[in-house]
Design an enzyme around this catalytic site. Structure first.
Site, PDB file in Angstrom:
ATOM      1  N   CYS A   1       4.411  36.940  34.645  1.00 17.85           N
ATOM      2  CA  CYS A   1       5.104  35.887  33.882  1.00 17.85           C
ATOM      3  C   CYS A   1       6.616  35.991  34.093  1.00 17.85           C
ATOM      4  O   CYS A   1       7.281  34.977  34.333  1.00 17.85           O
ATOM      5  CB  CYS A   1       4.773  36.002  32.395  1.00 17.85           C
ATOM      6  SG  CYS A   1       3.108  35.420  31.983  1.00 17.85           S
TER       7      CYS A   1
ATOM      8  N   ALA B   1      -0.644  39.119  30.358  1.00 18.16           N
ATOM      9  CA  ALA B   1      -0.703  40.010  29.202  1.00 18.16           C
ATOM     10  C   ALA B   1       0.697  40.050  28.548  1.00 18.16           C
ATOM     11  O   ALA B   1       1.659  39.546  29.124  1.00 18.16           O
ATOM     12  CB  ALA B   1      -1.134  41.394  29.664  1.00 18.16           C
TER      13      ALA B   1
ATOM     14  N   GLN C   1       3.053  42.271  28.257  1.00 13.57           N
ATOM     15  CA  GLN C   1       4.139  42.806  29.098  1.00 13.57           C
ATOM     16  C   GLN C   1       3.917  42.355  30.541  1.00 13.57           C
ATOM     17  O   GLN C   1       3.923  43.168  31.473  1.00 13.57           O
ATOM     18  CB  GLN C   1       4.167  44.337  29.029  1.00 13.57           C
ATOM     19  CG  GLN C   1       4.903  44.910  27.832  1.00 13.57           C
ATOM     20  CD  GLN C   1       6.415  44.666  27.893  1.00 13.57           C
ATOM     21  OE1 GLN C   1       7.000  44.433  28.952  1.00 13.57           O
ATOM     22  NE2 GLN C   1       7.053  44.706  26.748  1.00 13.57           N
ATOM     23  N   SER C   2       3.734  41.060  30.762  1.00 14.53           N
ATOM     24  CA  SER C   2       3.346  40.578  32.086  1.00 14.53           C
ATOM     25  C   SER C   2       4.519  40.548  33.071  1.00 14.53           C
ATOM     26  O   SER C   2       5.494  39.814  32.875  1.00 14.53           O
ATOM     27  CB  SER C   2       2.752  39.173  31.960  1.00 14.53           C
ATOM     28  OG  SER C   2       2.575  38.601  33.239  1.00 14.53           O
ATOM     29  N   ASN C   3       4.382  41.330  34.146  1.00 11.16           N
ATOM     30  CA  ASN C   3       5.364  41.238  35.242  1.00 11.16           C
ATOM     31  C   ASN C   3       5.261  39.880  35.913  1.00 11.16           C
ATOM     32  O   ASN C   3       6.263  39.298  36.325  1.00 11.16           O
ATOM     33  CB  ASN C   3       5.080  42.310  36.300  1.00 11.16           C
ATOM     34  CG  ASN C   3       5.203  43.711  35.761  1.00 11.16           C
ATOM     35  OD1 ASN C   3       6.219  44.056  35.164  1.00 11.16           O
ATOM     36  ND2 ASN C   3       4.182  44.523  35.965  1.00 11.16           N
TER      37      ASN C   3
END
Ligand SMILES: *Cc1c(COP(=O)(O)O)cnc(C)c1O
Length: 345
Positions: free
Chosen positions: A86, A80, A82-84
């Site tokens: 990634c 998404a 705000q992907s942690n």
């Protein structure tokens, strides 16, 4: 269970601490019927390595080792806006001298802002090679394959990591966590009656279920959904736990009763703030100075608080909350966490 035959990179040079939360336990009890509540402990997986770490760090120890064993030079993953996941995958890539590309799924329309704070800022700071943004509901496996094909066309070798790092290999990271926890409970003489974890792409919950079953740890695990209610979430977790046991060659079948999911705390939508998340984030910050995040751990802790108040967690239980990280996105939601704006319940 023998994890030693799987390649692993180490990104955390210690076992994450288990801490008792005396002030939070007291505040929670005061808000429960009869003024009594469970005793709350926390396992600090927010202290895992990488930039800053979280539950994805454990999965990536096995996934990145597999990528390196296959001779990959580029990690491709998705998440998404705000992907942690990634951000932590990119951090692992930087450490290993690999390149990293993302496919970002706009599950909420127009929500990806390249110059946003939080994880987006870290994507740029850590030097992501390329980001492809696709609409919500896209076939993420197909989109990642396109990116991998473009990498191949450049004469390089891509390694695709599924969303959240949740496949059988990634789940080994939470088998390792289960074994680390078992050792700590023994060393510290600590009796835990229930473990509360987040349940999203399911690698954490499923990996823990596999680790508990395989090591015969008979502590119930409750998974609080961050994007699905139990009817949709439990089958995903069961499938993940079974895939992990199969990869390990453990001849066990995961039964539906081994997978306990709780819903009702993530609504109105994945990643969209609600009032119980705000209460949980403020409560842990102001009693124990431990930050939670608005997308995952705030809603997961809201689930624990809700279960204590409804009596689903008993007053004499020792409950261990697994803190899965997520700190950077806190900075992208400051107004929702601190403000007095009206939020959905
Ligand atoms: C990804 C994530 C989760 C959910 O874990 P899954 O393994 O995807 O189910 C929970 N907390 C945080 C902070 C995360 O980044």
């Amino acid at each position: 269970m023998d994890l030693s035959r799987f390649p692993r990179r180490r990104y955390t040079p210690f076992a994450t601490p288990i801490e008792f939360l005396p002030n939070f336990t007291k505040a929670l009890a005061a808000s429960c019927p009869g003024g009594a509540g469970p005793r709350i402990w926390i396992k600090r997986d927010d202290m895992l390595g990488l930039f800053p770490g979280g539950n994805k760090t454990r999965k990536l120890e096995f996934l990145v080792a597999d990528a390196l064993a296959q001779g990959a030079d580029t990690l491709v993953t998705c998440g998404a806006p705000q992907s942690n996941h990634c951000r932590i995958t990119l951090a692992a890539a930087v450490k290993e001298g690999l390149k990293c590309r993302f496919v970002i799924e706009e599950r909420v329309a127009q929500s990806y802002k390249p110059d946003a704070s939080g994880n987006n800022f870290m994507f740029r700071l850590l030097g992501v090679e390329a980001i492809t943004v696709v609409p919500g509901g896209s076939n993420m496996a197909a989109e990642m394959q396109k990116v991998a094909d473009a990498v191949t066309a450049e004469g390089r070798k891509a390694y695709i990591i599924p969303g959240g790092g949740s496949n059988a290999i990634g789940g080994l990271g939470y088998v390792a966590c289960a074994q680390e926890l078992q050792e700590q409970l023994f060393e510290q003489g600590l009796r835990i009656d229930r473990v509360v974890v987040g349940s999203g792409s399911s690698g954490t919950h499923g990996g823990m279920v596999a680790g508990f079953l395989g090591n015969q740890i008979r502590i119930p695990i409750t998974g609080i959904g961050v994007s699905r209610d139990p009817a949709d979430q439990a089958p995903l977790v069961l499938k993940e736990a079974q895939a992990v046991l199969d990869l390990l060659g453990v001849p066990l079948k995961v039964k539906p009763e081994d997978v306990q999911c709780v819903g009702g705390f993530w609504q109105p939508k994945y990643s969209v703030p609600n009032a119980r998340m705000r209460e949980a984030v403020q409560m842990l910050a102001r009693t124990e100075a431990i930050p939670l995040d608005p997308v995952y751990t705030g809603k997961i802790m809201a689930g624990l608080i809700g279960m204590a108040r409804s009596g689903a967690l008993k007053a004499d239980e020792n409950v261990l909350f697994l803190h899965t990280g997520g700190l950077p996105s806190l900075h992208a939601y400051e107004a929702d966490v601190l403000g007095d704006t009206e939020l959905p319940a």
